[in-house]
Design a protein around this motif. Structure first.
Motif, PDB file in Angstrom:
ATOM      1  N   HIS A 172      -7.385  72.806  25.364  1.00 32.28           N
ATOM      2  CA  HIS A 172      -8.114  72.626  26.628  1.00 32.28           C
ATOM      3  C   HIS A 172      -7.176  72.881  27.806  1.00 32.28           C
ATOM      4  O   HIS A 172      -7.538  73.571  28.766  1.00 32.28           O
ATOM      5  CB  HIS A 172      -8.705  71.211  26.684  1.00 32.28           C
ATOM      6  CG  HIS A 172      -9.199  70.816  28.043  1.00 32.28           C
ATOM      7  ND1 HIS A 172     -10.390  71.265  28.559  1.00 32.28           N
ATOM      8  CD2 HIS A 172      -8.622  70.047  29.003  1.00 32.28           C
ATOM      9  CE1 HIS A 172     -10.543  70.778  29.789  1.00 32.28           C
ATOM     10  NE2 HIS A 172      -9.482  70.036  30.075  1.00 32.28           N
ATOM     11  N   LEU A 221      -4.429  74.685  27.903  1.00 31.32           N
ATOM     12  CA  LEU A 221      -4.027  76.093  28.017  1.00 31.32           C
ATOM     13  C   LEU A 221      -5.137  76.951  28.615  1.00 31.32           C
ATOM     14  O   LEU A 221      -4.862  77.966  29.250  1.00 31.32           O
ATOM     15  CB  LEU A 221      -3.585  76.629  26.645  1.00 31.32           C
ATOM     16  CG  LEU A 221      -2.308  75.976  26.077  1.00 31.32           C
ATOM     17  CD1 LEU A 221      -2.023  76.467  24.670  1.00 31.32           C
ATOM     18  CD2 LEU A 221      -1.099  76.218  26.983  1.00 31.32           C
ATOM     19  N   SER A 222      -6.386  76.531  28.435  1.00 30.32           N
ATOM     20  CA  SER A 222      -7.497  77.268  29.043  1.00 30.32           C
ATOM     21  C   SER A 222      -7.664  76.953  30.524  1.00 30.32           C
ATOM     22  O   SER A 222      -8.416  77.626  31.228  1.00 30.32           O
ATOM     23  CB  SER A 222      -8.823  76.921  28.353  1.00 30.32           C
ATOM     24  OG  SER A 222      -8.726  77.200  27.000  1.00 30.32           O
ATOM     25  N   HIS A 223      -7.016  75.869  30.969  1.00 30.40           N
ATOM     26  CA  HIS A 223      -7.158  75.450  32.375  1.00 30.40           C
ATOM     27  C   HIS A 223      -5.789  75.182  32.998  1.00 30.40           C
ATOM     28  O   HIS A 223      -5.653  74.341  33.886  1.00 30.40           O
ATOM     29  CB  HIS A 223      -8.007  74.164  32.450  1.00 30.40           C
ATOM     30  CG  HIS A 223      -9.373  74.287  31.847  1.00 30.40           C
ATOM     31  ND1 HIS A 223      -9.600  74.168  30.490  1.00 30.40           N
ATOM     32  CD2 HIS A 223     -10.587  74.542  32.402  1.00 30.40           C
ATOM     33  CE1 HIS A 223     -10.892  74.331  30.241  1.00 30.40           C
ATOM     34  NE2 HIS A 223     -11.523  74.570  31.382  1.00 30.40           N
ATOM     35  N   LEU A 224      -4.782  75.874  32.502  1.00 30.06           N
ATOM     36  CA  LEU A 224      -3.401  75.527  32.858  1.00 30.06           C
ATOM     37  C   LEU A 224      -3.121  75.641  34.351  1.00 30.06           C
ATOM     38  O   LEU A 224      -2.452  74.780  34.932  1.00 30.06           O
ATOM     39  CB  LEU A 224      -2.425  76.413  32.060  1.00 30.06           C
ATOM     40  CG  LEU A 224      -0.950  76.051  32.169  1.00 30.06           C
ATOM     41  CD1 LEU A 224      -0.694  74.606  31.778  1.00 30.06           C
ATOM     42  CD2 LEU A 224      -0.102  76.988  31.303  1.00 30.06           C
ATOM     43  N   ASP A 225      -3.618  76.684  34.990  1.00 31.20           N
ATOM     44  CA  ASP A 225      -3.369  76.846  36.422  1.00 31.20           C
ATOM     45  C   ASP A 225      -3.904  75.652  37.214  1.00 31.20           C
ATOM     46  O   ASP A 225      -3.239  75.117  38.099  1.00 31.20           O
ATOM     47  CB  ASP A 225      -3.999  78.161  36.930  1.00 31.20           C
ATOM     48  CG  ASP A 225      -5.455  78.297  36.519  1.00 31.20           C
ATOM     49  OD1 ASP A 225      -5.843  77.728  35.483  1.00 31.20           O
ATOM     50  OD2 ASP A 225      -6.217  78.976  37.240  1.00 31.20           O
ATOM     51  N   ILE A 275       6.057  75.126  31.753  1.00 32.00           N
ATOM     52  CA  ILE A 275       4.680  75.011  32.253  1.00 32.00           C
ATOM     53  C   ILE A 275       3.720  74.376  31.241  1.00 32.00           C
ATOM     54  O   ILE A 275       2.769  73.708  31.620  1.00 32.00           O
ATOM     55  CB  ILE A 275       4.116  76.387  32.694  1.00 32.00           C
ATOM     56  CG1 ILE A 275       4.244  77.429  31.571  1.00 32.00           C
ATOM     57  CG2 ILE A 275       4.781  76.873  33.956  1.00 32.00           C
ATOM     58  CD1 ILE A 275       3.550  78.751  31.863  1.00 32.00           C
ATOM     59  N   ASP A 311       8.729  78.869  33.980  1.00 38.43           N
ATOM     60  CA  ASP A 311       7.826  79.756  33.235  1.00 38.43           C
ATOM     61  C   ASP A 311       8.631  80.505  32.164  1.00 38.43           C
ATOM     62  O   ASP A 311       8.437  80.313  30.976  1.00 38.43           O
ATOM     63  CB  ASP A 311       7.155  80.745  34.208  1.00 38.43           C
ATOM     64  CG  ASP A 311       6.172  81.682  33.508  1.00 38.43           C
ATOM     65  OD1 ASP A 311       6.188  81.751  32.271  1.00 38.43           O
ATOM     66  OD2 ASP A 311       5.381  82.363  34.187  1.00 38.43           O
ATOM     67  N   SER A 333       3.908  82.376  30.588  1.00 35.64           N
ATOM     68  CA  SER A 333       2.582  82.763  31.090  1.00 35.64           C
ATOM     69  C   SER A 333       2.153  84.112  30.512  1.00 35.64           C
ATOM     70  O   SER A 333       0.959  84.402  30.442  1.00 35.64           O
ATOM     71  CB  SER A 333       2.562  82.796  32.624  1.00 35.64           C
ATOM     72  OG  SER A 333       3.564  83.668  33.102  1.00 35.64           O
ATOM     73  N   LEU A 393       0.150  83.471  27.256  1.00 36.27           N
ATOM     74  CA  LEU A 393      -1.235  82.985  27.373  1.00 36.27           C
ATOM     75  C   LEU A 393      -2.224  84.132  27.163  1.00 36.27           C
ATOM     76  O   LEU A 393      -2.016  85.238  27.659  1.00 36.27           O
ATOM     77  CB  LEU A 393      -1.473  82.399  28.759  1.00 36.27           C
ATOM     78  CG  LEU A 393      -1.011  80.974  28.991  1.00 36.27           C
ATOM     79  CD1 LEU A 393      -1.089  80.651  30.476  1.00 36.27           C
ATOM     80  CD2 LEU A 393      -1.837  79.979  28.201  1.00 36.27           C
ATOM     81  N   GLY A 394      -3.263  83.845  26.435  1.00 34.37           N
ATOM     82  CA  GLY A 394      -4.301  84.850  26.230  1.00 34.37           C
ATOM     83  C   GLY A 394      -3.934  85.893  25.182  1.00 34.37           C
ATOM     84  O   GLY A 394      -4.700  86.821  24.950  1.00 34.37           O
TER      85      GLY A 394
END
Lengths: 472, 100
Positions: free
Chosen positions: A59, A61-65, A243, A297, A301, A304-305
């Protein structure tokens, strides 16, 4: 620290020939496994907690920003400052800038893998600031000028005799005839030496196991209490964390804490779990005047994805190292950088590039124990396989291996020919093995037969037996 | 460093699953404003008597002892009694400090 991941094959040869290291690995390895198994058995909900821990991190990692922004706002609200660093250089510069502003001469440090990743000690020394590691294991490797050999037990490769010799060399101000034959006396000496450092330090630097977005809190988990003294006594506390250390709430941190120590050391909970939120408030009896968080970082980053995203769930418990037959055979230094073992073989190529770390994903038997024990359910064998694919696609694999793979692929894509070939090969090997049923030497497999005999195939091929059973 | 912040956050945003940004924000707000209760192991649940029982069992498993007192004022006497019964001296440091 200088990375030598590309030296893995040479490092392995040295590690296997190092009898002291081999003794240390045999001595400590099984204990970690046994303790974790006991801790797991004592908590029926352990696997359900692992599922929740995995879901929490997914969860995040899907909303990390969004969580990072919220975390930053909360730190500022509590009087702290957040410094963002894209690279290791920026992270070092941020920390040194704080130290210089405070005219710091001595910095105590709690255990932090990120500090190792950014090579902080060397940078501090270059800037005229003396770093002192306060975790006993980290202190030992600091006075030896070594890198950690394990994520949670940095000096696991050392014997008591080596530690005694190191202490005598480093602590020349103490009585040369003192008795250091027992472990408690060694611990007591380290405590004595470090106690004054805590009091003299201008800055305390720690890592963070978790950063909590809900409150702007950083959490450290230790077994020695050194982190608490490091972060509360000096004028400033600097937290260095990457991060992906973010969790949404205190409740979420607690859930992951339930699996962390059990997976790491087999404890229900670590001896000290310390929460830091901002600098000292007027009503606080103690604490630092300044509280800084450096968020690093360093390539994460970019992960991610991608197919490697799952590695960002790691909580650095070290369970995969403890259960890895390769790590247990070669120790941590062979991996040539900060993160050893299966997770290191996944993380290192992501951070320094597969070109420099191509050997590491191959340092696995794919036995799957790492995935089996990972509290965050990271599919480590799958991630290692992805790196091997990239190694192949980028033509980093040596010609002989590529040729071997293409020969194998030729047969594997032609099942009838493959089955025929394996039948013939099995019979041939059987004949070559004779009565002994073993081969002392085998072309293209000297790497195996140099150290042990190769048993010849027994009976028929798997394919033949499979066909027969399906019929029956 | 501000630009580092912007670049890091922009890279993360680009990598997150494509979808309605409002939904993502709402999910985070919901989680932070109304933290969910995660799994608490069975042994940590139950009434006070159960939890005292679990605590006692675990304390004894690591070599500790537990004595339940009805009144907080009984603590000094219980501690002194424990020390006397186990033949342990009262810490001289404490005695000195008190006598100042």
């Amino acid at each position: 620290m200088e990375q030598q991941a590309s030296e893995f094959p040479a490092n392995v040869k040295r590690a296997i020939a190092d009898s002291q290291l081999q003794w240390a690995m045999t001595e400590t390895g099984p204990r970690f496994i046994e303790k974790r198994a006991k801790a797991r058995a004592n908590l029926p909900e352990f696997d359900a907690l692992r599922d929740q821990a995995r879901d929490i991190k997914d969860h995040v990692l899907s909303h990390l920003d969004l969580y990072l922004e919220r975390y930053e706002a909360k730190v500022v609200q509590s009087g702290g400052q957040v410094h963002w660093a894209e690279t290791t250089q920026e992270a070092r510069a941020a920390i040194i800038s704080i130290c210089k502003r405070l005219d710091a001469k001595l910095a105590t440090k709690g255990k932090s893998m990120i500090s190792e990743e950014i090579g902080l000690n060397h940078a501090l020394e270059q800037a005229g600031i003396t770093p002192v590691e306060t975790d006993l294991g980290e202190y030992l490797i600091q006075i030896r000028g070594e890198a950690p050999s394990h994520i949670i037990a940095p000096a696991v490769h050392l014997s008591r005799d080596q530690i005694e010799a190191d202490f005598r060399k480093a602590h020349t101000h103490l009585d040369p005839n003192r008795d250091l034959t027992e472990i408690p006396t060694l611990v007591e000496e380290a405590r004595q030496v470090l106690r004054q450092k805590y009091l003299d330090a201008d800055v305390g630097i720690t890592g963070a196991n978790f950063l909590i977005a809900e409150t702007g809190t950083s959490i450290i988990v230790t077994n020695e209490g050194n982190g608490d003294l490091t972060q509360t006594l000096p004028r400033a506390h600097i937290v260095i964390a990457s991060i992906e250390k973010i969790v949404p709430t205190l409740e979420d941190a607690t859930t992951i804490l339930r699996v962390l120590a059990r997976s790491a050391t087999g404890q229900d909970f670590a001896n000290y779990t310390t929460f830091s939120t901002g600098p000292r408030r007027p009503e606080d009896p103690d604490g630092p005047n300044e509280y800084h968080v450096v968020i690093l970082d360093n390539g994460r980053s970019n992960v991610l994805g991608t197919e490697f995203q799952d590695m960002l769930r790691c909580i650095r418990c070290g369970a995969c190292l403890n259960h890895c037959p390769v790590y247990q055979a070669v120790g941590g230094h062979a991996y040539g950088w900060v993160y050893p073992g299966p997770i290191g073989s996944v993380v290192t190529p992501a951070l320094i590039g597969i070109e420099k770390a191509r050997h590491l994903p191959n340092a696995s038997t794919f036995c799957g124990r790492c995935e089996e024990v990972c509290p965050m359910r990271i599919p480590l064998p799958r991630l290692l396989r992805h790196w091997r694919e990239q190694e192949f696609e980028k033509h980093l694999t040596p010609g002989a291996v590529r040729w071997g793979l293409s020969v194998w692929a030729f047969f594997a894509k032609r099942p009838k020919l493959y089955q025929f070939g394996t039948r013939i090969a099995a019979r041939l090997l059987n004949l070559m093995g004779g009565r002994k049923g073993k081969l002392a030497s085998l072309p293209l497999a000297q790497g195996w037969t140099q150290y042990r005999d190769m048993p010849v195939p027994q009976g028929r091929t798997f394919q033949a037996m499979w066909k027969e059973r399906k019929r029956g | 460093m501000d630009s580092a912040r912007a670049r890091i956050l922009a890279r993360i945003k680009r990598s997150t699953p494509k979808g309605d940004e409002a939904v993502r924000i709402a999910a985070v707000e919901q989680r932070l404003q109304h933290p969910q209760h995660n799994l608490v192991p069975e042994r940590g649940q139950g009434d006070e008597a159960h939890r005292i029982g679990v605590f006692t069992r675990m304390m004894e498993a690591v070599g500790g002892t537990v004595e339940v007192l009805d009144d907080v004022n009984d603590v000094p006497v219980a501690v002194a009694s424990y020390l006397r019964n186990t033949n342990r001296p009262i810490c001289p440091g404490i005695v000195r400090r008190r006598s100042k």
